[in-house]
Design an enzyme around this catalytic site. Structure first.
Site, PDB file in Angstrom:
ATOM      1  CG  ASP A 144      39.589  -9.380  26.916  1.00 59.11           C
ATOM      2  OD1 ASP A 144      39.483 -10.399  28.020  1.00 59.11           O
ATOM      3  OD2 ASP A 144      38.669  -8.413  26.584  1.00 59.11           O
TER       4      ASP A 144
ATOM      5  CE  LYS B 108      39.304  -4.535  28.716  1.00 64.98           C
ATOM      6  NZ  LYS B 108      38.170  -6.204  28.745  1.00 64.98           N
TER       7      LYS B 108
END
Ligand code: ATR
Length: 279
Positions: free
Chosen positions: A108, A71
């Site tokens: 997120d 990520k």
């Protein structure tokens, strides 16, 4: 679900990737919306991440999700990064554009907020005070989401103070750091308490956090979703606090990627929750 020669393709890159629930999650939606498409797990070694990302357009992929440990590493490898991903310092969703370039996004923050709004409809985030436990990658996304939703003060407590300070610095002036030893004593004005550490996950010790000082109206939520009811959530529920489990964050963060790759804005339903839990 059919998969033809024209199928829309996406997947998740991780190392390892076997633990990822994303194939099960996206597979459910592909089936539900009868889409000619496939979503596959891709075990990509860290040293192959760049080549794997650059192969996406050549393989006809619409994009992919990224999970541990890719990520953060993906950021310099992509052509474009949205503001959220840049601020959070991590990409979880990659979109292959029509010209073959790669855009990195981070979903997120909206995923966390959507889960909270669905699970605790009585909570007003605008003007709220929150405490966030932990200062890893998950904490950054959650802090960004809370600020975006109007939370005015975030008390950040982390075992290693320098990691909490780094986040506070990146999200000034909303985040104040709280010494780890004082976390239980600084709860009297909280509307929301969030665990972002992996403590409480199956195989890990529980989060050591007495709740005696927490107002009973405060919502308690946990980024951990295995088990669904962590020790923290069980203790909060037992004393009357509203609780929101972490599975919904996983489900909601997947919505923008699915919409971009497959052209349908999917719904997060109870049936989906049961399906993903059954993995
Ligand atoms: P992620 O990116 O998924 O959030 P991470 O970066 O490994 O994962 O972060 C894990 C978080 O859990 C960190 O805040 C970590 O605290 P440190 O920064 O002090 O390492 C926290 N954590 C892990 N084990 C812990 C423990 N036994 N006690 C307190 N905090 C812990």
């Amino acid at each position: 679900m059919t998969i033809s020669g024209k199928a829309k393709l996406a997947g998740v890159m991780g190392w390892p990737v076997g633990h990822s629930r994303s194939p099960r999650l996206h597979g459910f939606w592909l089936e539900q919306y009868d889409i000619d498409g496939a979503y596959v797990p891709m075990a990509v070694r860290p040293e192959h991440l760049q080549a794997a990302l650059r192969a996406l357009p050549k393989l006809g992929f619409r994009g992919c999700n990224l999970t541990v440990p890719h990520k953060e590493a993906a950021i310099p490898l992509l052509d474009r990064i949205d503001d959220a991903a840049r601020h959070i310092g991590a990409v979880n969703t990659v979109i292959v554009e029509a010209d073959g370039t790669l855009t990195g996004r981070n979903t997120d923050a909206p995923g966390f907020i959507a889960n909270l709004r669905q699970g605790a409809p009585g909570l007003t985030l605008d003007g709220a005070t929150a405490m966030v436990i932990g200062a890893g990658g998950a904490a950054r996304g959650i802090v960004a989401g809370l600020i975006e939703a109007g939370v005015v003060e975030i008390k950040l407590a982390n075992r290693s103070p320098e990691k909490a300070s780094a986040i506070a610095h990146g999200f000034e002036p909303y985040v104040v750091t709280v010494p780890w030893d004082e976390r239980a004593d600084r709860m009297d004005d909280l509307d929301l308490l969030v665990n972002t550490t992996s403590l409480g996950m199956t195989g890990q010790p529980p989060l050591d956090l007495p709740l005696d000082g927490l107002p009973r109206k405060a919502v308690v939520t946990d980024a951990v979703y295995a088990p669904l009811e962590t020790d923290l959530l069980a203790r909060a529920r037992a004393r009357g606090n509203p609780v929101v489990d972490g599975l919904g964050m996983l489900l909601h963060q997947a919505v923008p990627g699915f919409a971009a790759w497959f052209g349908v804005e999917p719904e997060v339903t109870e049936e989906l929750r049961r399906h993903v839990l059954g993995a």
